[in-house]
Design an enzyme around this catalytic site. Structure first.
Site, PDB file in Angstrom:
ATOM      1  N   ARG A  46     -73.278  -4.450  37.112  1.00  0.00           N
ATOM      2  CA  ARG A  46     -72.600  -3.155  37.285  1.00  0.00           C
ATOM      3  C   ARG A  46     -71.103  -3.330  37.039  1.00  0.00           C
ATOM      4  NH1 ARG A  46     -70.945  -1.942  42.087  1.00  0.00           N
ATOM      5  NH2 ARG A  46     -72.823  -2.514  43.199  1.00  0.00           N
ATOM      6  N   TYR A  98     -68.410  21.913  25.295  1.00  0.00           N
ATOM      7  CA  TYR A  98     -69.815  21.668  25.614  1.00  0.00           C
ATOM      8  C   TYR A  98     -70.162  22.327  26.959  1.00  0.00           C
ATOM      9  CZ  TYR A  98     -73.880  19.041  27.201  1.00  0.00           C
ATOM     10  OH  TYR A  98     -75.107  18.691  27.708  1.00  0.00           O
ATOM     11  N   ASP A 170     -62.051  14.974  24.135  1.00  0.00           N
ATOM     12  CA  ASP A 170     -63.441  14.607  23.865  1.00  0.00           C
ATOM     13  C   ASP A 170     -63.590  14.536  22.342  1.00  0.00           C
ATOM     14  OD1 ASP A 170     -66.172  14.648  23.290  1.00  0.00           O
ATOM     15  OD2 ASP A 170     -66.671  15.832  25.066  1.00  0.00           O
ATOM     16  N   LYS A 195     -74.150  10.375  20.516  1.00  0.00           N
ATOM     17  CA  LYS A 195     -74.043  11.119  19.268  1.00  0.00           C
ATOM     18  C   LYS A 195     -73.705  10.178  18.094  1.00  0.00           C
ATOM     19  CE  LYS A 195     -74.936  14.524  22.016  1.00  0.00           C
ATOM     20  NZ  LYS A 195     -74.206  14.602  23.203  1.00  0.00           N
TER      21      LYS A 195
END
Ligand SMILES: Cc1ncc(COP(=O)(O)O)c(C=O)c1O
Length: 380
Positions: A46, A98, A170, A195
């Site tokens: 992690r 978005y 973004d 993406k």
């Protein structure tokens, strides 16, 4: 090194242990310590994992940033940035974005006392006017989802630095191949690596890039504390996708321009949104700010929702699905899919009409794609 070379080599030296040319998938949750506190740089996956570290270095380099941090999704990356703020702070966001990002601002962070104001991205002065005493962050997408508007990053960065607040961009739609917001003055870049960076529609992931030490330390602290990290396999798949980003983006753009020009003249299409068209009001700004126009097109069909229903049912190569940026072409209906969450009234206010269709243009043969669209449009 130039972009294409960095995509293949940055952070991806042959494995020091075995000489493996490709960064291995370090599929482990934990790492041996020789004595308490004595380890080889990794303790627990992690906190840090070598496959993820390679991805983080690669993404940072492509964005011309010093530091990259990988997350389990684009939304997890956005969350990490929003966690730089605290209750009582204020965000100014572009109004075309978005739907899931809007949902995060309005349905999650609002409960924690974070207020967001939305500014028409066509009105750059509006961003400065919307700033309050407690504004800490300006958040924009460019090109925007779903109307492919272009926001002047340099102008916004001047506003942000004058007021000593952060500007986050973004960069999912453009990818770093076509646009590098940090070079234009942004403080933070966010990606849905799901993406174009991943590029093959086979993972969900996100990334944050910054060159500011303080911002990096804070986001890194949050990344480990909250733990929304990608696993080694997903990190590896994004890393592999990145190697071909440049050639994929060139093909996406070539195909998108070809299709946008075709759609612009088609009698069943009332409007095309693509910044690469010389008729687009964003064309000159996009030319100045970006190295290319990307692979996303939106359009409005003559005949409203029933025309959209018939159109998507007749497509054979474009698959009806959420997401974008993969090698295969997808079609999406934002009002009921990616932007369903913002509600009909808000969609109307933002200019997302009921006849809007969004295309993620893949890298198939462009003639085949044009024939597919033409057949479906003729059948409306
Ligand atoms: C522009 C943009 N940013 C962020 C996201 C969220 O990314 P993810 O689905 O990887 O959480 C999306 C998803 O579609 C997006 O289109």
């Amino acid at each position: 090194m130039r972009f294409e070379t960095r995509a293949i080599h940055e952070g991806q030296k042959p494995d020091p242990l075995t000489g493996s040319v490709i960064v291995p998938v370090y599929q482990t949750s934990t790492f041996e310590q020789n004595a308490i506190g004595l380890h080889k740089g990794y303790e627990y996956s992690r906190t840090g994992n070598p496959t993820r570290a390679a991805l983080e270095a690669a993404v940072a380099s492509l964005e011309s940033g010093k530091h990259g941090l990988a997350f389990a999704s684009g939304q997890a990356a956005t969350t990490a940035v929003l966690n730089l703020l605290k209750s009582g702070d204020h965000v100014v966001a572009g109004d075309d974005l978005y739907g899931g990002t809007w949902r995060l601002f309005e349905r999650v962070y609002k409960h924690w006392g974070l207020e967001t104001s939305y500014v028409d991205v066509d009105d750059p002065a509006g961003f400065e006017e919307a700033l309050q005493e407690n504004t800490r962050l300006i958040w924009v997408e460019t090109p925007t989802n779903p109307l492919l508007k272009i926001v002047d990053i340099r102008k916004l960065s001047e506003v942000a630095s004058r007021r000593k607040i952060l500007l986050a961009v973004d960069n999912t739609f453009a990818s770093p191949y076509f646009q590098k917001p940090l070079e234009l003055g942004a403080d933070i870049v966010v990606h849905s690596t799901t993406k174009y960076l991943g590029g093959h529609s086979d993972i969900v992931g996100g990334a944050v890039v910054t060159s500011q030490e303080r911002t990096y330390e804070a986001v890194k602290y949050y990344q480990n504390a909250a733990g929304a990290v990608p696993g080694p396999w997903d990190s590896w798949l994004v890393l592999r996708g990145i190697k071909t980003l440049a050639i994929r983006m060139r093909e996406h753009e070539k195909n998108a321009l070809f299709l946008a020009e075709f759609l612009e003249t088609h009698p069943k299409v009332s409007r095309v949104y693509y910044p690469g068209l010389s008729s687009s009001r964003y064309h000159l700004l996009a030319k100045r700010q970006m190295g290319g126009f990307g692979g996303m097109i939106s359009m409005e069909l003559v005949g409203g929702f029933s025309a959209v229903e018939r159109f998507v049912s007749k497509l054979e190569l474009f698959t009806l699905a959420e997401s974008l940026g993969g090698v295969e072409s997808l079609v999406c209906y934002p009002p009921r899919m990616t932007h369903a969450t913002i509600g009909a009234r808000e969609r109307k206010r933002r200019g997302i009409r009921d006849n809007l269709v969004r295309l993620s243009v893949g890298i198939e043969n462009k003639q085949d794609l044009r024939e597919d669209l033409g057949r479906a449009l003729d059948g409306i």
